[in-house]
Design a protein around this motif. Structure first.
Motif, PDB file in Angstrom:
ATOM      1  N   ARG A  22      16.438 -18.431   2.574  1.00 60.82           N
ATOM      2  CA  ARG A  22      15.385 -18.770   1.614  1.00 60.82           C
ATOM      3  C   ARG A  22      15.966 -18.766   0.207  1.00 60.82           C
ATOM      4  NH1 ARG A  22      12.230 -15.795  -1.780  1.00 60.82           N
ATOM      5  NH2 ARG A  22      13.100 -13.872  -0.924  1.00 60.82           N
ATOM      6  N   PRO A  23      15.839 -19.900  -0.527  1.00 61.32           N
ATOM      7  CA  PRO A  23      16.292 -19.898  -1.917  1.00 61.32           C
ATOM      8  C   PRO A  23      15.512 -18.869  -2.713  1.00 61.32           C
ATOM      9  CG  PRO A  23      15.800 -22.137  -1.166  1.00 61.32           C
ATOM     10  CD  PRO A  23      15.276 -21.206  -0.118  1.00 61.32           C
ATOM     11  N   ARG A  24      16.172 -18.216  -3.632  1.00 63.79           N
ATOM     12  CA  ARG A  24      15.508 -17.142  -4.377  1.00 63.79           C
ATOM     13  C   ARG A  24      14.361 -17.651  -5.226  1.00 63.79           C
ATOM     14  NH1 ARG A  24      19.984 -13.624  -7.364  1.00 63.79           N
ATOM     15  NH2 ARG A  24      18.094 -12.540  -8.030  1.00 63.79           N
ATOM     16  N   TRP A  25      14.358 -18.937  -5.561  1.00 68.16           N
ATOM     17  CA  TRP A  25      13.256 -19.474  -6.363  1.00 68.16           C
ATOM     18  C   TRP A  25      12.047 -19.863  -5.510  1.00 68.16           C
ATOM     19  CZ3 TRP A  25      18.087 -21.872  -6.049  1.00 68.16           C
ATOM     20  CH2 TRP A  25      18.153 -23.014  -5.254  1.00 68.16           C
ATOM     21  N   LEU A  26      12.182 -19.879  -4.181  1.00 68.77           N
ATOM     22  CA  LEU A  26      11.025 -20.114  -3.310  1.00 68.77           C
ATOM     23  C   LEU A  26      10.298 -18.786  -3.125  1.00 68.77           C
ATOM     24  CD1 LEU A  26       9.359 -21.915  -1.416  1.00 68.77           C
ATOM     25  CD2 LEU A  26      10.968 -21.343   0.415  1.00 68.77           C
ATOM     26  N   ILE A  31      14.458 -21.248  11.788  1.00 68.92           N
ATOM     27  CA  ILE A  31      14.871 -21.084  13.193  1.00 68.92           C
ATOM     28  C   ILE A  31      14.872 -22.435  13.907  1.00 68.92           C
ATOM     29  CG2 ILE A  31      14.201 -20.086  15.405  1.00 68.92           C
ATOM     30  CD1 ILE A  31      13.151 -17.656  13.822  1.00 68.92           C
ATOM     31  N   ALA A  32      13.797 -23.214  13.705  1.00 72.71           N
ATOM     32  CA  ALA A  32      13.711 -24.522  14.344  1.00 72.71           C
ATOM     33  C   ALA A  32      14.840 -25.432  13.878  1.00 72.71           C
ATOM     34  CB  ALA A  32      12.353 -25.161  14.038  1.00 72.71           C
ATOM     35  N   GLU A  33      15.164 -25.352  12.593  1.00 72.54           N
ATOM     36  CA  GLU A  33      16.234 -26.198  12.069  1.00 72.54           C
ATOM     37  C   GLU A  33      17.593 -25.778  12.610  1.00 72.54           C
ATOM     38  OE1 GLU A  33      17.498 -29.463   9.788  1.00 72.54           O
ATOM     39  OE2 GLU A  33      15.606 -28.800  10.641  1.00 72.54           O
ATOM     40  N   SER A  34      17.830 -24.472  12.710  1.00 71.66           N
ATOM     41  CA  SER A  34      19.115 -24.004  13.244  1.00 71.66           C
ATOM     42  C   SER A  34      19.277 -24.416  14.705  1.00 71.66           C
ATOM     43  CB  SER A  34      19.229 -22.483  13.099  1.00 71.66           C
ATOM     44  OG  SER A  34      18.329 -21.808  13.959  1.00 71.66           O
ATOM     45  N   ARG A  35      18.168 -24.417  15.451  1.00 76.02           N
ATOM     46  CA  ARG A  35      18.238 -24.836  16.854  1.00 76.02           C
ATOM     47  C   ARG A  35      18.550 -26.329  16.956  1.00 76.02           C
ATOM     48  NH1 ARG A  35      12.969 -21.407  18.998  1.00 76.02           N
ATOM     49  NH2 ARG A  35      14.061 -19.407  19.258  1.00 76.02           N
ATOM     50  N   ASP A  52       0.108 -30.619   3.367  1.00 72.88           N
ATOM     51  CA  ASP A  52       0.431 -29.658   4.427  1.00 72.88           C
ATOM     52  C   ASP A  52       1.595 -28.789   3.963  1.00 72.88           C
ATOM     53  OD1 ASP A  52       1.080 -28.261   6.707  1.00 72.88           O
ATOM     54  OD2 ASP A  52       0.879 -29.980   8.052  1.00 72.88           O
ATOM     55  N   PRO A  53       1.345 -27.530   3.556  1.00 73.53           N
ATOM     56  CA  PRO A  53       2.427 -26.684   3.034  1.00 73.53           C
ATOM     57  C   PRO A  53       3.541 -26.422   4.043  1.00 73.53           C
ATOM     58  CG  PRO A  53       0.275 -25.754   2.519  1.00 73.53           C
ATOM     59  CD  PRO A  53       0.049 -26.845   3.520  1.00 73.53           C
ATOM     60  N   ARG A  54       3.241 -26.518   5.343  1.00 76.55           N
ATOM     61  CA  ARG A  54       4.281 -26.293   6.350  1.00 76.55           C
ATOM     62  C   ARG A  54       5.402 -27.325   6.215  1.00 76.55           C
ATOM     63  NH1 ARG A  54       1.456 -27.061  11.770  1.00 76.55           N
ATOM     64  NH2 ARG A  54       0.634 -28.818  10.554  1.00 76.55           N
ATOM     65  N   TYR A  55       5.023 -28.549   5.842  1.00 76.81           N
ATOM     66  CA  TYR A  55       6.041 -29.591   5.665  1.00 76.81           C
ATOM     67  C   TYR A  55       7.046 -29.195   4.594  1.00 76.81           C
ATOM     68  CZ  TYR A  55       8.180 -33.838   3.832  1.00 76.81           C
ATOM     69  OH  TYR A  55       9.078 -34.752   3.370  1.00 76.81           O
ATOM     70  N   PHE A  56       6.555 -28.624   3.503  1.00 75.07           N
ATOM     71  CA  PHE A  56       7.454 -28.306   2.397  1.00 75.07           C
ATOM     72  C   PHE A  56       8.412 -27.180   2.771  1.00 75.07           C
ATOM     73  CE2 PHE A  56       3.549 -30.059   0.500  1.00 75.07           C
ATOM     74  CZ  PHE A  56       4.097 -31.239   0.007  1.00 75.07           C
ATOM     75  N   ALA A  60       3.662 -17.223   4.258  1.00 81.53           N
ATOM     76  CA  ALA A  60       2.362 -17.765   4.644  1.00 81.53           C
ATOM     77  C   ALA A  60       2.472 -19.086   5.395  1.00 81.53           C
ATOM     78  CB  ALA A  60       1.483 -17.946   3.408  1.00 81.53           C
ATOM     79  N   HIS A  61       3.536 -19.848   5.124  1.00 81.93           N
ATOM     80  CA  HIS A  61       3.597 -21.209   5.668  1.00 81.93           C
ATOM     81  C   HIS A  61       4.809 -21.447   6.562  1.00 81.93           C
ATOM     82  CE1 HIS A  61       0.181 -22.186   3.203  1.00 81.93           C
ATOM     83  NE2 HIS A  61       0.814 -21.791   2.113  1.00 81.93           N
ATOM     84  N   GLY A  62       5.366 -20.361   7.097  1.00 80.47           N
ATOM     85  CA  GLY A  62       6.319 -20.485   8.185  1.00 80.47           C
ATOM     86  C   GLY A  62       7.732 -20.884   7.813  1.00 80.47           C
ATOM     87  N   TYR A  63       8.242 -20.369   6.674  1.00 81.22           N
ATOM     88  CA  TYR A  63       9.602 -20.750   6.301  1.00 81.22           C
ATOM     89  C   TYR A  63      10.624 -20.206   7.303  1.00 81.22           C
ATOM     90  CZ  TYR A  63      13.824 -21.571   3.638  1.00 81.22           C
ATOM     91  OH  TYR A  63      15.070 -22.001   3.258  1.00 81.22           O
ATOM     92  N   ARG A  64      10.441 -18.965   7.734  1.00 80.73           N
ATOM     93  CA  ARG A  64      11.394 -18.405   8.692  1.00 80.73           C
ATOM     94  C   ARG A  64      11.364 -19.195  10.002  1.00 80.73           C
ATOM     95  NH1 ARG A  64      14.580 -14.412  10.376  1.00 80.73           N
ATOM     96  NH2 ARG A  64      14.397 -13.648  12.506  1.00 80.73           N
TER      97      ARG A  64
END
Length: 605
Positions: A408-412, A427-431, A121-125, A419-423
């Motif tokens: 976002r790390p520049r190497w990601l 947001i979820a992590e900051s909350r 599941d790429p969202r996990y990463f 595509a897999h919801g990093y932003r």
């Protein structure tokens, strides 16, 4: 690691436990007329695990939504009309379930045993890469269709595996500290409350043979002293069954800690003459030693695998002596110190003059300036993502420059992140980290950042114990979170309440120290020793997701910058977790920790 497993055979639930871990006392199977249960860890008291497991099963049999008992545990309860999956609030022991179409097919403490290496599941990463806290409090796991039972969560299933509900429960109500309005909450009263809470937390965590990690700092020394002074029923006569575990350095920056360590051990042994000091020579150990093994063999990506060599050496020493619990001082920094986000509350409520005065006092008592204090504890909680983006613009030009917790790390790769919801993950992590009231969210977040226990979990079958952390006990946290800032904050004297709580125990040299040597030297040595191997690991990686996710050469550049000392703890953490993910993906097809035998747990007649 399959400590327990629940499956359906012929439509009926079957609960199994690891025979070896059951013999070690790490897993406690119980059965009554109400049903059957398997508890990994301990409920209530580490010394009477069977009683705690039976109490948990009896509570489930009554069908009431009672508060979760204290302890470090994950449990599966099979009663006559339902199945419950649950974990304590601190979530030290993992638990996962595989679900499809609203039906649970299997439950295990091992996410690898439930997942498929071809269905990730790429969202996990993306969640994993946002920061320290994303992994333990997110439902997502590396494998599609496999879910995490969260800390304090109770998952209810039917006897055929249908998913009925997922609810959160809090721990039992804890002792309320003195009411500030009644004038009974000065430093002495607060210290007494904390002392009582810590004594109870330590006492419940002591086993037949208890190891205490001792570093010479206020936190670990205080816990070890409380263990040494525990009633004889808890620690044995004159400290028998108490092991004092320490890593000692004779050169480098960490050699300066040796005099404090010696003073701590001497004082602890004065209270418990039969306690056994075990000194582990750590001069030859460095971060990133045997990194592919420590990071690659973990059940899921382990962000702190770089520090595993040091802890593994200490764990091995405790295992040789047959210890069944190991107490640490983890969690004291965020839990037992003054809450800096009190400044944010003052700003939010319009008390700007008071906020400015306290920020100046805070800066005077630390190595930070007033601007740094305001930016970190006022501006960032208000606008976390924007503040980090602005910092990145100011520190541009290097891969690690300005890289905070959410950027976002520049190497990601940008395309993968989009595509897999990093932003959205950021947001979820900051909350989660800051919430609507950061001064309260600090304690929830501290539970996950202070004690990453994946190494303890991975090594448990070999060592025979789990780590446990008295400072993260619900009663200790509740005691500290209700104290007013006027009591906890003493400029230039960190952890003032804790120091007062154990002032009669600590040696003067430790009681008065305010600065402890960090492990930066160990980290620098590790990068110098293994930097080339880490770069080679990235360049030789063959898992397709690695190149899809990362600009490998950019990640290698980050490693080179870190070797030169560029960056800070935030950016190094982001690099460390990315390297751990590379190693984990490369060894994904290897199954680790599978039990050699399993024993069924059946309901008593």
């Amino acid at each position: 690691m399959d400590a327990l497993r629940l499956e359906w055979v012929g439509g009926a639930p079957r609960l199994w436990t690891s025979a070896a871990m059951t013999r070690q006392g790490l897993v406690t199977p119980v059965s009554t007329r109400c049903g059957a249960a398997a508890v990994v860890g301990w409920v209530g008291s580490a010394r009477d695990r069977a009683a705690g497991a039976r109490g948990l099963l009896d509570s489930a049999g009554r069908g009431t939504a009672s508060p979760l008992p204290a302890g470090d545990y994950a449990a599966v309860l099979v009663s006559r009309d339902r199945i419950l999956l649950l974990r304590d609030e601190q979530a030290r022991i993992p638990l996962f379930f595989q679900e499809s179409g609203g039906r649970v097919n299997a439950v295990s403490t091992s996410v690898r045993s439930l997942g498929s290496v071809t269905e990730l599941d790429p969202r996990y990463f993306c969640r994993y890469l946002t920061g320290n806290l994303a992994q333990p409090h997110s439902d997502l796991t590396p494998f599609a269709g496999v879910h995490r039972v969260l800390g304090g969560e109770v998952v209810e299933l039917s006897l055929t595996g249908q998913l009925r509900s997922r609810t959160q429960r809090r721990a039992h109500q804890v002792t309320v500290p003195p009411d500030p309005a009644a004038g009974g909450c000065g430093l002495d009263a607060a210290a007494q409350e904390l002392r009582l809470a810590l004594e109870d937390a330590v006492g419940r965590r002591m086993g037949t043979t208890t190891a205490c990690h001792v570093s010479g700092g206020t936190d670990s020394t205080g816990i070890a002293l409380l263990a040494a002074r525990a009633p004889a029923a808890e620690r044995g006569s004159a400290g028998e069954g108490l092991v004092l575990l320490a890593g000692r350095f004779s050169r480098g920056e960490l050699a300066a800690e040796r005099s404090y360590l010696d003073a701590a051990l001497e004082e602890i042994c004065r209270h418990a003459p039969a306690a056994r000091p075990v000194i582990v020579d750590a001069d030859e150990v460095a971060d990133f030693d045997d990194f592919p093994h420590h990071a690659g063999d973990a059940d899921e990506p382990h962000a702190h695998a770089f520090r595993a060599p040091f802890w593994a050496r200490l764990h091995a020493a405790a295992a040789e002596l047959g210890c069944d619990t190991l107490l640490t001082g983890c969690g004291a920094d965020p839990i037992a110190d003054a809450n800096p986000f009190h400044l944010y509350r003052l700003a939010r409520t319009g008390q700007l003059r008071q906020m400015t005065e306290q920020a100046r006092a805070w800066a005077a008592g630390s190595e930070q300036g007033v601007r740094d204090i305001v930016r970190t504890y006022v501006l960032q909680p208000a606008l976390p993502l924007a503040t980090e983006r602005f910092a990145a613009l100011l520190h541009g030009g290097t891969v690690l420059g300005g890289l905070g917790t959410f950027n976002r790390p520049r190497w990601l790769r940008r395309g993968f992140a989009r595509a897999h919801g990093y932003r959205e993950a950021g947001i979820a992590e900051s909350r989660f980290v800051f919430g609507r009231a950061p001064e309260r969210s600090l304690y929830d977040a501290a539970n996950y950042v202070a004690a990453p226990d994946l190494l303890s979990w991975q090594r448990a079958p070999r060592d025979g114990f789990f780590l446990t952390h008295p400072f993260l006990d619900p009663e200790v946290v509740a005691t500290m979170r209700r104290l007013p800032a006027a009591v906890t904050f003493r400029p230039g004297r960190p952890k003032a309440v804790l120091r007062a709580a154990v002032a009669d125990l600590l040696p003067a040299a430790i009681r008065e120290r305010t600065v402890k040597v960090p492990f930066n030297d160990l980290y620098s040595q590790g990068l110098q020793r293994h930097g080339d191997a880490l770069i080679a690991l990235c360049r030789s990686a063959r898992h397709p997701l690695i190149t899809e996710m990362f600009d490998v050469e950019m990640l290698c550049r980050a490693v080179r910058e870190a070797r030169l000392g560029l960056g800070d703890s935030y950016s190094w953490d982001r690099m460390n977790r990315s390297l751990a993910l590379v190693a984990w993906l490369e060894r994904l097809d290897r199954r680790s920790g599978a039990p050699d035998a399993a024993a069924p747990v059946t309901a008593g007649s």
